[in-house]
Write a protein that holds these residues in place. Structure first.
Motif, short mmCIF file in Angstrom:
data_model
loop_
_atom_site.label_atom_id
_atom_site.label_comp_id
_atom_site.label_asym_id
_atom_site.label_seq_id
_atom_site.Cartn_x
_atom_site.Cartn_y
_atom_site.Cartn_z
N CYS A 41 0.85 -1.20 0.00
CA CYS A 41 0.00 0.00 0.00
C CYS A 41 0.88 1.25 0.00
N PRO A 42 0.58 2.23 -0.84
CA PRO A 42 1.38 3.47 -0.84
C PRO A 42 1.39 4.11 0.55
N HIS A 43 2.46 4.86 0.84
CA HIS A 43 2.61 5.48 2.15
C HIS A 43 2.33 6.98 2.13
N TRP A 44 2.19 7.56 0.96
CA TRP A 44 2.05 9.02 0.91
C TRP A 44 0.66 9.46 1.36
N SER A 45 0.57 10.70 1.77
CA SER A 45 -0.70 11.31 2.16
C SER A 45 -0.76 12.72 1.59
N THR A 46 -1.85 13.40 1.80
CA THR A 46 -2.02 14.75 1.28
C THR A 46 -2.73 15.60 2.32
N ASP A 47 -3.01 16.85 1.98
CA ASP A 47 -3.72 17.73 2.90
C ASP A 47 -4.66 18.63 2.12
N GLU A 48 -5.43 19.42 2.86
CA GLU A 48 -6.46 20.25 2.23
C GLU A 48 -5.88 21.23 1.23
N ALA A 49 -4.78 21.90 1.60
CA ALA A 49 -4.20 22.91 0.71
C ALA A 49 -3.70 22.27 -0.58
N THR A 50 -3.04 21.11 -0.47
CA THR A 50 -2.51 20.44 -1.66
C THR A 50 -3.64 20.00 -2.57
N VAL A 51 -4.70 19.45 -1.98
CA VAL A 51 -5.84 19.00 -2.79
C VAL A 51 -6.52 20.18 -3.47
N THR A 52 -6.68 21.28 -2.74
CA THR A 52 -7.31 22.47 -3.32
C THR A 52 -6.51 22.99 -4.50
N ALA A 53 -5.18 23.03 -4.35
CA ALA A 53 -4.32 23.50 -5.44
C ALA A 53 -4.39 22.55 -6.64
N ARG A 54 -4.45 21.27 -6.37
CA ARG A 54 -4.52 20.29 -7.47
C ARG A 54 -5.85 20.42 -8.22
N LEU A 55 -6.93 20.62 -7.47
CA LEU A 55 -8.22 20.82 -8.12
C LEU A 55 -8.20 22.08 -8.99
N ALA A 56 -7.52 23.13 -8.50
CA ALA A 56 -7.43 24.37 -9.28
C ALA A 56 -6.71 24.12 -10.61
N ARG A 57 -5.68 23.28 -10.59
CA ARG A 57 -4.98 22.95 -11.84
C ARG A 57 -5.87 22.16 -12.79
N LEU A 58 -6.85 21.46 -12.22
CA LEU A 58 -7.81 20.72 -13.04
C LEU A 58 -8.98 21.60 -13.49
N GLY A 59 -8.96 22.87 -13.07
CA GLY A 59 -10.01 23.80 -13.49
C GLY A 59 -11.16 23.93 -12.52
N TRP A 60 -10.99 23.44 -11.28
CA TRP A 60 -12.06 23.50 -10.28
C TRP A 60 -11.70 24.46 -9.16
N SER A 61 -12.69 25.21 -8.70
CA SER A 61 -12.55 26.03 -7.50
C SER A 61 -13.44 25.42 -6.42
N ALA A 62 -12.84 25.08 -5.28
CA ALA A 62 -13.59 24.47 -4.18
C ALA A 62 -14.09 25.55 -3.23
N VAL A 63 -15.39 25.51 -2.93
CA VAL A 63 -16.02 26.51 -2.06
C VAL A 63 -16.81 25.77 -0.97
N ALA A 64 -16.60 26.17 0.28
CA ALA A 64 -17.31 25.58 1.42
C ALA A 64 -18.48 26.48 1.80
N VAL A 65 -19.70 25.95 1.69
CA VAL A 65 -20.92 26.71 2.00
C VAL A 65 -21.49 26.21 3.33
N PRO A 66 -21.59 27.08 4.34
CA PRO A 66 -22.18 26.63 5.61
C PRO A 66 -23.66 26.26 5.43
N LEU A 67 -24.05 25.15 6.03
CA LEU A 67 -25.47 24.74 6.02
C LEU A 67 -26.09 25.25 7.32
N ASP A 68 -26.37 26.55 7.34
CA ASP A 68 -26.75 27.21 8.60
C ASP A 68 -28.09 27.92 8.51
N HIS A 69 -28.99 27.45 7.65
CA HIS A 69 -30.27 28.15 7.50
C HIS A 69 -31.25 27.85 8.63
N ASP A 70 -30.91 26.92 9.52
CA ASP A 70 -31.72 26.69 10.72
C ASP A 70 -30.90 27.13 11.93
#
Length: 657
Positions: A610-639
C-alpha cells in the motif's frame, strides 16, 4: 384553614350513568343519575378559594348533605385536594383575563364548556365556518349562567381572512384559543400572525387524522412559542400523504387537514379539557420554564396523551439576507469556533430528536443485528417540503464499534442531510440580477464567494425517487474537520467518474500489512474472521486523494477516499463489514448503497504494498485548481436552532474556475 381545589390536571366528561374524571394518574368513574350535573356546578368553586363549610353554608340540609358526599368522594379519589391560604389559586387568577375562543365543530363546543367551567369571567366567542351545533353551544351558555351569573359571553363575527378585523376580535385578550374539528390552516395561521404582532398568547386544538394536536405550551425564555412553527415541524416529519406540497416559501403551508370523522363526545371533551387546563396555567403564570416549547398529542381512540418538544422552525424567526461582510464574519467565526465535544454534542442534540415534530426522528436500532458493527438509524425531516409527496423521507444510517458511536454517526449524517434540505429563501441573494446565490468560503484564499443556490442546494432542482445529500455535504466537530470531509467527498465523486471510464487495470494492494488506528485494526480483524475473499485496489485519480476500491469475490462493494491511505482503508473496511452484516441479516434496510463495479479489465494482478504518501487540504485544493475546479465551502446554517447545537455543517461544492 384548608380550602378545596379541583386538581389542575383534572377534566371530566359525562357517561351514560354518571361521570368520568381524567387525571394524569388515571381516571375515576362515579355513577349516579345527577352526579355529572352536581360536579359540573361545583367545579368553578373548587378553585382553592373556599372551604367545604363555606361551600355549603347557605344550602338547604338535603343539598348540603349531597354536596358533602360528592366532595368527600372526590377527595377520597384525590381529584379534589386541600390547599393552604398562601397557595396560588390559578383558576381564580386565570378568571380575570378575557379569553377569545375561535373555531368550529364539537371541539369548539366542548372548549367553550371547559373555559366557562374553569372560572373565566369574560369570554369572547367567534364561530367560523359550518359544522357547529349551535343548540349545544347555547346549552353550554345556559348551564354557565346557572353556575355563575357574573360570567359574560360575547359573540363576535370572526372573519379571519381579514387580519385588520381579526385584530379587533382579539384586542384586549389575555389568551386566544382556536379549537376545531377540521384544521383550517389558513385560519390558524392568520390568528397566529395577528396574536404574534399583538403580543397575545395563542394556543390551538386541531384534529388531524386519528389524533389531536394541542398547544403550543411552555414558557421559553426570550420567545413566544408559535403555532405555525409546530405545524411546519409536524408536516416536515409526517406521512408523505399528510400534506399538499409546493415550492419552498416561508409563506407556504399545506391546506386544510381533515379528520376522517367528527370526534365523539368523550374525545372532544378530553381534547378541550386538556387544552383549557394548560391554558389556565398559562394565564395564571404558573407554567414552569422549559428549554423548548411543547405540543400535546392526544390519541382520539385510547385518549392517551404525549408531549413533544420542538425547535422553532426557521420560517418563524427573523432571517436577514447576508452580504459579503456578513459572509466574511460567518467564515471567521466558524474558523475560530471551539471544537465541539462529542459527549456534549450527544446531550445537546437531544433537542433535535423527536418522533413527530423533531428536526430528526428518534434514533432507533429496530431489530438490526448489532455484530460485527453497531448500527443505528434516524429519519430526517423535510423542513421546507422540497421532497414532494411521493419521495420518502431520508433515513440516515450510522455505524461504529459501539452503540454510542453508531448513534452519533447516524445523527451527524442526519443533520447533514437536513441541512441540505433546509433552504430559507430569505437567506438567498441575487447575483447579476437573476441568479439566486448563497455565500461560501473559497478554500484557496479563504475569501467569500457567491455560489448559485441550485449548486449549493441541488434539491431545489427536483428530486428523483429517493433523496441522498450531495457528495460534498459533511459534518465535523470543528470547521476544519467538516471542510476536509466535504472536500474528500467531492474528490471521491470525481475519482469514481474517472474509474468508470478507465480502461487500464488497477493495482491490488496488500491491505493486511497497513498500519491502522484502533477502529481500523478492529475492522480488519473482523473482515478476516468473515472468511470472505477481499481484494482492495488503488484507484486514486487526478484529484490526488487516496482512493481504494473494495471487492468481495466478484462484487465491488465500496469505494473509500481519505487524505491518507490508512484513513481510506479504515473507512472502506467499515463499509465492507456493513455490507456483509446486511447480507447475513436478511438484506436489512441498513445495507450500504450499491456502487458501480470496477470496469471490465479493471482488476490487475500482482499484489503490491500500500502506498505510504498522504495529502492535505491545501494540496488537494491546489490540485483541483490545476484541473479547473474552484472548491467553495458553504455553511449549512439556514436553521439557527440546529446551528447553535452543531455549527459545523457544510457542503463543499466544485465550481469551474
Amino acid at each position: 384553614m384548608t380550602r378545596l381545589k379541583l386538581r389542575d390536571d383534572a377534566f371530566y366528561a359525562p357517561t351514560g350513568d354518571g361521570i368520568c374524571i381524567f387525571t394524569n394518574t388515571g381516571k375515576v368513574v362515579l355513577t349516579g343519575p345527577s352526579v355529572f350535573q352536581w360536579i359540573d356546578r361545583l367545579a368553578p368553586y373548587l378553585d382553592g378559594r373556599y372551604t367545604l363549610a363555606e361551600l355549603t353554608a347557605s344550602l338547604p340540609a338535603g343539598r348540603r348533605q349531597m354536596t358533602e358526599r360528592v366532595v368527600t368522594a372526590l377527595r377520597d379519589q384525590r381529584v379534589v385536594v386541600e390547599v393552604g391560604d398562601d397557595e396560588d389559586h390559578s383558576r381564580s387568577d386565570a378568571g380575570r383575563h378575557l379569553v377569545v375562543l375561535v373555531g368550529s365543530g364539537r371541539v369548539l363546543v366542548e372548549t367553550v364548556a371547559a373555559v366557562l367551567c374553569s372560572g373565566s369571567r369574560s369570554v369572547r366567542l367567534g364561530v367560523t365556518g359550518a359544522g357547529t351545533d349551535m343548540t349545544l353551544l347555547a346549552e353550554c351558555e345556559r348551564r354557565a349562567r346557572q353556575r355563575d351569573a357574573d360570567q359574560r359571553i360575547t359573540h363576535v363575527t370572526a372573519e379571519l381572512s381579514d387580519e385588520e378585523r381579526t385584530a379587533d376580535v382579539v384586542a384586549g385578550a389575555g389568551l386566544v384559543v382556536y379549537a376545531a374539528d377540521r384544521a383550517a390552516v389558513d385560519e390558524v395561521r392568520a390568528l397566529d400572525r395577528v396574536c404574534t404582532r399583538a403580543g397575545i398568547p395563542f394556543v390551538a386544538a386541531i384534529l388531524a387524522g386519528e389524533e389531536a394536536w394541542v398547544g403550543p405550551f411552555g414558557s421559553v425564555a426570550g420567545q413566544r412559542p408559535g403555532w405555525m412553527s409546530a405545524w411546519r415541524r409536524l408536516l416536515a416529519l409526517g406521512s408523505r400523504d399528510d400534506t399538499a406540497h409546493d415550492h419552498v416559501s416561508p409563506d407556504h403551508v399545506s391546506h386544510d387537514h381533515v379528520s376522517p370523522d367528527h370526534p365523539d363526545t368523550v374525545a372532544a371533551t378530553v381534547v378541550a379539557n386538556q387544552l383549557v387546563r394548560e391554558a389556565v396555567r398559562l394565564l395564571s403564570g404558573t407554567v414552569e420554564p422549559t428549554a423548548q416549547p411543547r405540543m400535546m398529542r392526544i390519541d382520539l381512540h385510547g385518549l392517551g396523551t404525549r408531549r413533544h418538544g420542538f425547535l422553532p422552525h426557521p420560517f418563524a424567526l427573523p432571517a436577514p439576507c447576508p452580504d459579503r461582510a456578513d459572509a466574511q464574519d460567518t467564515i471567521r467565526r466558524l474558523r475560530d469556533g471551539a471544537t465541539v465535544d462529542p459527549e456534549d454534542f450527544s446531550r445537546r442534540v437531544v433537542a433535535c430528536l423527536q418522533a413527530r415534530i423533531g428536526v430528526l426522528g428518534e434514533v432507533t436500532e429496530q431489530d438490526f443485528t448489532q455484530l460485527p458493527l453497531a448500527v443505528s438509524q434516524v429519519r430526517v425531516s423535510d423542513p421546507v417540503l422540497l421532497l414532494g409527496p411521493r419521495v420518502p423521507l431520508p433515513v440516515s444510517t450510522g455505524t461504529g464499534p459501539s452503540l454510542a458511536d453508531a448513534r452519533r454517526a447516524a445523527v451527524l449524517h442526519g443533520l447533514v442531510t437536513y441541512g441540505t434540505l433546509m433552504v430559507d429563501p430569505r437567506r438567498l441573494h441575487t447575483t447579476d440580477g437573476t441568479v439566486h446565490a448563497v455565500w461560501g468560503e473559497r478554500l484557496d484564499d479563504g475569501l467569500p464567494h457567491e455560489v448559485p443556490a441550485t449548486v449549493a442546494f441541488p434539491a431545489l432542482l427536483g428530486i428523483g425517487a429517493t433523496y441522498a445529500p450531495p457528495a460534498g455535504a459533511a459534518a465535523g466537530y470543528d470547521w476544519a474537520q467538516a471542510v476536509r470531509a466535504g472536500l474528500v467527498g467531492q474528490c471521491r465523486r470525481l475519482t469514481l467518474t474517472e474509474v468508470a471510464g478507465c480502461r487500464r487495470p488497477f493495482t491490488p494492494i496488500d491491505w493486511e500489512q497497513v498500519a491502522l488506528d484502533e477502529p481500523g485494526d478492529r475492522y480488519r480483524s473482523m473482515c478476516r474472521i468473515s472468511g470472505e475473499r477481499l481484494d482492495v485496489y488503488d484507484v486514486t485519480g487526478s484529484p490526488g486523494v487516496p482512493t481504494l476500491a473494495f471487492c468481495v469475490g466478484d462484487v465491488t462493494v465500496a469505494y473509500a477516499s481519505g487524505l491518507s491511505f490508512p484513513a481510506a482503508l479504515r473507512d472502506g473496511l467499515a463499509e465492507v463489514l456493513l455490507s456483509y452484516q446486511a447480507r447475513v441479516d436478511d438484506g436489512a434496510a441498513y445495507a450500504p448503497a450499491r456502487v458501480p463495479p470496477l470496469p471490465p479489465g479493471g482488476r490487475g494482478s500482482g499484489v503490491t504494498a500500500c502506498p505510504h504518501w498522504s495529502t492535505d487540504e491545501a494540496t488537494v485544493t491546489a490540485r483541483l485548481a490545476r484541473l479547473g475546479w474552484s472548491a467553495v465551502a458553504v455553511p449549512l446554517d439556514h436553521d439557527p436552532g440546529v446551528a447553535a447545537i452543531l455549527p459545523y455543517l457544510v457542503t463543499v461544492v466544485l465550481i469551474r474556475a
